[in-house]
Design an enzyme around this catalytic site. Sequence first.
Site, PDB file in Angstrom:
ATOM      1  N   HIS A 159      -3.199  -1.735  -2.094  1.00  0.00           N
ATOM      2  CA  HIS A 159      -2.075  -2.512  -2.603  1.00  0.00           C
ATOM      3  C   HIS A 159      -2.441  -3.263  -3.885  1.00  0.00           C
ATOM      4  O   HIS A 159      -2.078  -2.824  -4.964  1.00  0.00           O
ATOM      5  CB  HIS A 159      -1.587  -3.457  -1.483  1.00  0.00           C
ATOM      6  CG  HIS A 159      -0.333  -4.169  -1.804  1.00  0.00           C
ATOM      7  ND1 HIS A 159       0.423  -4.827  -0.874  1.00  0.00           N
ATOM      8  CD2 HIS A 159       0.312  -4.353  -2.982  1.00  0.00           C
ATOM      9  CE1 HIS A 159       1.478  -5.358  -1.450  1.00  0.00           C
ATOM     10  NE2 HIS A 159       1.425  -5.090  -2.727  1.00  0.00           N
ATOM     11  N   HIS A 184      -0.889  -6.137  -9.118  1.00  0.00           N
ATOM     12  CA  HIS A 184      -1.391  -4.794  -8.809  1.00  0.00           C
ATOM     13  C   HIS A 184      -2.433  -4.423  -9.869  1.00  0.00           C
ATOM     14  O   HIS A 184      -2.503  -3.276 -10.302  1.00  0.00           O
ATOM     15  CB  HIS A 184      -0.235  -3.788  -8.781  1.00  0.00           C
ATOM     16  CG  HIS A 184       0.779  -4.081  -7.712  1.00  0.00           C
ATOM     17  ND1 HIS A 184       1.992  -3.459  -7.645  1.00  0.00           N
ATOM     18  CD2 HIS A 184       0.747  -4.944  -6.654  1.00  0.00           C
ATOM     19  CE1 HIS A 184       2.670  -3.918  -6.584  1.00  0.00           C
ATOM     20  NE2 HIS A 184       1.935  -4.826  -5.985  1.00  0.00           N
ATOM     21  N   HIS A 192       0.155 -12.709  -7.145  1.00  0.00           N
ATOM     22  CA  HIS A 192      -0.132 -11.414  -6.527  1.00  0.00           C
ATOM     23  C   HIS A 192       0.120 -10.342  -7.583  1.00  0.00           C
ATOM     24  O   HIS A 192       1.215 -10.256  -8.126  1.00  0.00           O
ATOM     25  CB  HIS A 192       0.758 -11.190  -5.304  1.00  0.00           C
ATOM     26  CG  HIS A 192       0.841  -9.748  -4.894  1.00  0.00           C
ATOM     27  ND1 HIS A 192      -0.284  -8.974  -4.681  1.00  0.00           N
ATOM     28  CD2 HIS A 192       1.889  -8.923  -4.692  1.00  0.00           C
ATOM     29  CE1 HIS A 192       0.091  -7.747  -4.368  1.00  0.00           C
ATOM     30  NE2 HIS A 192       1.406  -7.687  -4.378  1.00  0.00           N
ATOM     31  N   GLU A 217       7.877 -10.668  -0.768  1.00  0.00           N
ATOM     32  CA  GLU A 217       6.661 -11.312  -0.269  1.00  0.00           C
ATOM     33  C   GLU A 217       6.796 -12.831  -0.183  1.00  0.00           C
ATOM     34  O   GLU A 217       5.795 -13.534   0.003  1.00  0.00           O
ATOM     35  CB  GLU A 217       5.461 -10.964  -1.163  1.00  0.00           C
ATOM     36  CG  GLU A 217       5.129  -9.487  -1.259  1.00  0.00           C
ATOM     37  CD  GLU A 217       4.652  -8.877   0.048  1.00  0.00           C
ATOM     38  OE1 GLU A 217       4.696  -9.548   1.083  1.00  0.00           O
ATOM     39  OE2 GLU A 217       4.255  -7.694   0.021  1.00  0.00           O
TER      40      GLU A 217
HETATM   41 ZN    ZN Z   1       2.485  -5.961  -4.240  1.00  0.00          ZN
END
Ligand code: ZN
Length: 228
Positions: A160, A98, A96, A77
């Site tokens: 996601h 989860h 970022h 990413e």
């Molecule tokens: Zn991810």
Amino acid sequence: MGQFEAFKQQIVETCQALVEKGYLMATGGNVSLRKPGQNAFAVTPSNYDYLKMTYDDVCVLDFNLNPLEGHLKPSVEASMHAAIYQARGDVNAIIHTHQVYASALTLIKTPIPALFDEQARFLGRSVEIIPYAPSGTGMLKNTISKHVLNHNNAFMMQNHGALVFGHDMERAMHNVEILEKCALAYLLAICTERKVSKIPLAVREIAFAKLRKDQKNVESGKFELGGE
Ligand SMILES: [Zn+2]
């Protein structure tokens, strides 16, 4: 010893704190930090155990994704992080995750409206759902670059996870925690099937105006780190 050592160390410490608090699981998620005044950022390596990570494992890239430091492959990413830094001059740290409760809301494509004062003050007017696109693709990068222009500091990526910003890493971490608290409270409230109340619109707008003022100060270099 590279010029980015302190930045890379901050990434390692943040990842380990995020693992400890349960926001990062296994090798999911990624974290980055912009070097202010330079077109460069430090980012976590791809698919790497956070608890084994040392500052030497963190990658440093320019905004064209050319490697400046590091021996590992950067997060898939990384291009998304570069695009966000280019779109948002006020953002210096991106996390970022989860994280579970925010991820749950992405499965029912349910954005979080302004529920709490501190949410509007630090995350923005709402936490929107960014439509699904596969990880590491140009499609995801392009969709995200458009959404972040609304100046909010937290987003939920459909099926996601969460995407959270700060003017520094400490604030980004704080915002991750606020997001998860809001996501859990909202999920519980929705489960009652009763009407969920929001904060008054005027209060939301005052809080968001304070956030925008901070963001403009960061962009113009006037913001004192940790100040209000
Ligand atoms: Zn991810």
